[in-house]
Design an enzyme around this catalytic site. Structure first.
Site, PDB file in Angstrom:
ATOM      1  N   CYS A 101       0.557  -1.078   0.226  1.00 11.55           N
ATOM      2  CA  CYS A 101      -0.358   0.054  -0.105  1.00 11.55           C
ATOM      3  C   CYS A 101       0.676   0.951   0.136  1.00 11.55           C
ATOM      4  O   CYS A 101       1.934   1.482   1.029  1.00 11.55           O
ATOM      5  CB  CYS A 101      -0.476   0.153   1.189  1.00 11.55           C
TER       6      CYS A 101
ATOM      7  N   ASP B 102      -0.723  15.854  -2.893  1.00 14.96           N
ATOM      8  CA  ASP B 102      -1.361  14.595  -3.718  1.00 14.96           C
ATOM      9  C   ASP B 102       0.370  15.353  -4.571  1.00 14.96           C
ATOM     10  O   ASP B 102       0.032  17.009  -4.593  1.00 14.96           O
ATOM     11  CB  ASP B 102      -2.367  15.349  -4.262  1.00 14.96           C
TER      12      ASP B 102
ATOM     13  N   HIS C 144      -5.085   1.307   7.762  1.00 18.81           N
ATOM     14  CA  HIS C 144      -5.169   0.773   7.228  1.00 18.81           C
ATOM     15  C   HIS C 144      -6.529   0.751   6.857  1.00 18.81           C
ATOM     16  O   HIS C 144      -6.798  -1.067   7.545  1.00 18.81           O
ATOM     17  CB  HIS C 144      -4.201  -0.638   6.495  1.00 18.81           C
TER      18      HIS C 144
ATOM     19  N   ASN D 203     -12.838   8.958  -2.507  1.00 15.87           N
ATOM     20  CA  ASN D 203     -13.594   8.810  -3.237  1.00 15.87           C
ATOM     21  C   ASN D 203     -13.428   7.011  -2.185  1.00 15.87           C
ATOM     22  O   ASN D 203     -12.689   6.505  -2.111  1.00 15.87           O
ATOM     23  CB  ASN D 203     -12.318   8.319  -4.641  1.00 15.87           C
TER      24      ASN D 203
ATOM     25  N   HIS E 267      -6.464   3.407   0.671  1.00 15.89           N
ATOM     26  CA  HIS E 267      -6.140   2.904   2.081  1.00 15.89           C
ATOM     27  C   HIS E 267      -7.544   5.013   1.770  1.00 15.89           C
ATOM     28  O   HIS E 267      -6.894   5.744   1.254  1.00 15.89           O
ATOM     29  CB  HIS E 267      -5.107   3.571   1.897  1.00 15.89           C
TER      30      HIS E 267
ATOM     31  N   HIS F 202      -8.474   7.490   2.161  1.00 17.13           N
ATOM     32  CA  HIS F 202      -8.035   8.773   2.078  1.00 17.13           C
ATOM     33  C   HIS F 202      -8.777  10.271   1.811  1.00 17.13           C
ATOM     34  O   HIS F 202      -9.802   9.630   1.059  1.00 17.13           O
ATOM     35  CB  HIS F 202      -7.121   9.479   0.887  1.00 17.13           C
TER      36      HIS F 202
HETATM   37  P1  5GP Z   1      -8.075   7.995  -5.597  1.00 20.73           P
HETATM   38  O1  5GP Z   1      -7.951   8.386  -6.670  1.00 20.73           O
HETATM   39  O2  5GP Z   1      -7.406   6.713  -4.779  1.00 20.73           O
HETATM   40  O3  5GP Z   1      -9.187   9.117  -4.658  1.00 20.73           O
HETATM   41  O4  5GP Z   1      -6.749   9.212  -5.278  1.00 20.73           O
HETATM   42  C1  5GP Z   1      -5.048   9.287  -4.607  1.00 20.73           C
HETATM   43  C2  5GP Z   1      -3.964  10.016  -5.098  1.00 20.73           C
HETATM   44  O5  5GP Z   1      -2.870   9.935  -4.330  1.00 20.73           O
HETATM   45  C3  5GP Z   1      -4.337  10.766  -5.979  1.00 20.73           C
HETATM   46  O6  5GP Z   1      -4.636  12.014  -6.232  1.00 20.73           O
HETATM   47  C4  5GP Z   1      -2.701  10.793  -6.627  1.00 20.73           C
HETATM   48  O7  5GP Z   1      -2.404  11.439  -7.600  1.00 20.73           O
HETATM   49  C5  5GP Z   1      -2.357  10.883  -4.717  1.00 20.73           C
HETATM   50  N1  5GP Z   1      -0.692   9.771  -5.234  1.00 20.73           N
HETATM   51  C6  5GP Z   1      -0.538   8.932  -5.642  1.00 20.73           C
HETATM   52  N2  5GP Z   1       0.969   7.553  -5.204  1.00 20.73           N
HETATM   53  C7  5GP Z   1       0.770   8.807  -4.780  1.00 20.73           C
HETATM   54  C8  5GP Z   1       2.110   9.183  -3.989  1.00 20.73           C
HETATM   55  O8  5GP Z   1       3.492   7.985  -3.917  1.00 20.73           O
HETATM   56  N3  5GP Z   1       2.518  10.897  -3.593  1.00 20.73           N
HETATM   57  C9  5GP Z   1       1.848  11.650  -2.722  1.00 20.73           C
HETATM   58  N4  5GP Z   1       1.473  12.615  -2.667  1.00 20.73           N
HETATM   59  N5  5GP Z   1       0.387  11.313  -3.376  1.00 20.73           N
HETATM   60  C10 5GP Z   1      -0.506   9.956  -4.247  1.00 20.73           C
HETATM   61 ZN    ZN Z   2      -2.360   1.251   4.038  1.00 25.63          ZN
END
Ligand code: 5GP
Ligand code: ZN
Length: 112
Positions: free
Chosen positions: A4, A30, A46, A87, A98, A100
């Site tokens: 993760c 992000d 988690h 989401n 995970h 968020h």
């Molecule tokens: P989801 O689409 O799952 O709601 O959002 C996941 C978010 O995590 C995305 O906006 C993506 O840019 C961000 N993200 C994914 N991997 C990383 C990372 O390694 N570091 C940071 N800071 N953001 C991440």
């Molecule tokens: Zn996690």
């Protein structure tokens, strides 16, 4: 959770630009912002998504929302306004499994 990404960020195995941290949650910018200000707030525990929340997580959830307000202050969007998004599952495009919360702001956001 070994593979993760957010658990790795919590452990410090993947670097992040932190905004706020305490024993239970972490907030960081992000990596691929979709608004001028785009911060992610995650529990250190988690939890896959909102769907997986249990009764025992109620204090954690309240804590997250309490801190979202403080984090919005820290990143300078509390007065101008912001959006909070979580989401859940495939149709939402949830990429990281995970829990968020996205905090989006710093500019006028699209309404659709
Ligand atoms: P989801 O689409 O799952 O709601 O959002 C996941 C978010 O995590 C995305 O906006 C993506 O840019 C961000 N993200 C994914 N991997 C990383 C990372 O390694 N570091 C940071 N800071 N953001 C991440
Ligand atoms: Zn996690």
């Amino acid at each position: 959770m070994e593979d993760c990404v957010f658990c790795k960020i919590i452990k410090g195995d993947i670097p992040s630009k932190k905004v706020y941290e305490d024993d239970d949650i972490l907030a960081f910018y992000d990596i691929n912002p979709i608004a001028k200000v785009h911060v992610l707030v995650i529990p250190k525990k988690h939890i896959t998504s909102l769907l997986e929340l249990k009764e025992e997580d109620k204090d954690l959830l309240f804590h997250i929302f309490n801190k979202i307000n403080e984090i919005a202050e820290i990143v300078g969007v509390a007065k101008t306004g912001f959006r909070v998004i979580s989401n859940v599952g495939e149709d939402s495009g949830q990429a990281v499994k995970h829990l968020h919360f996205h905090i989006l702001g710093g500019e006028k956001l699209p309404t659709r």
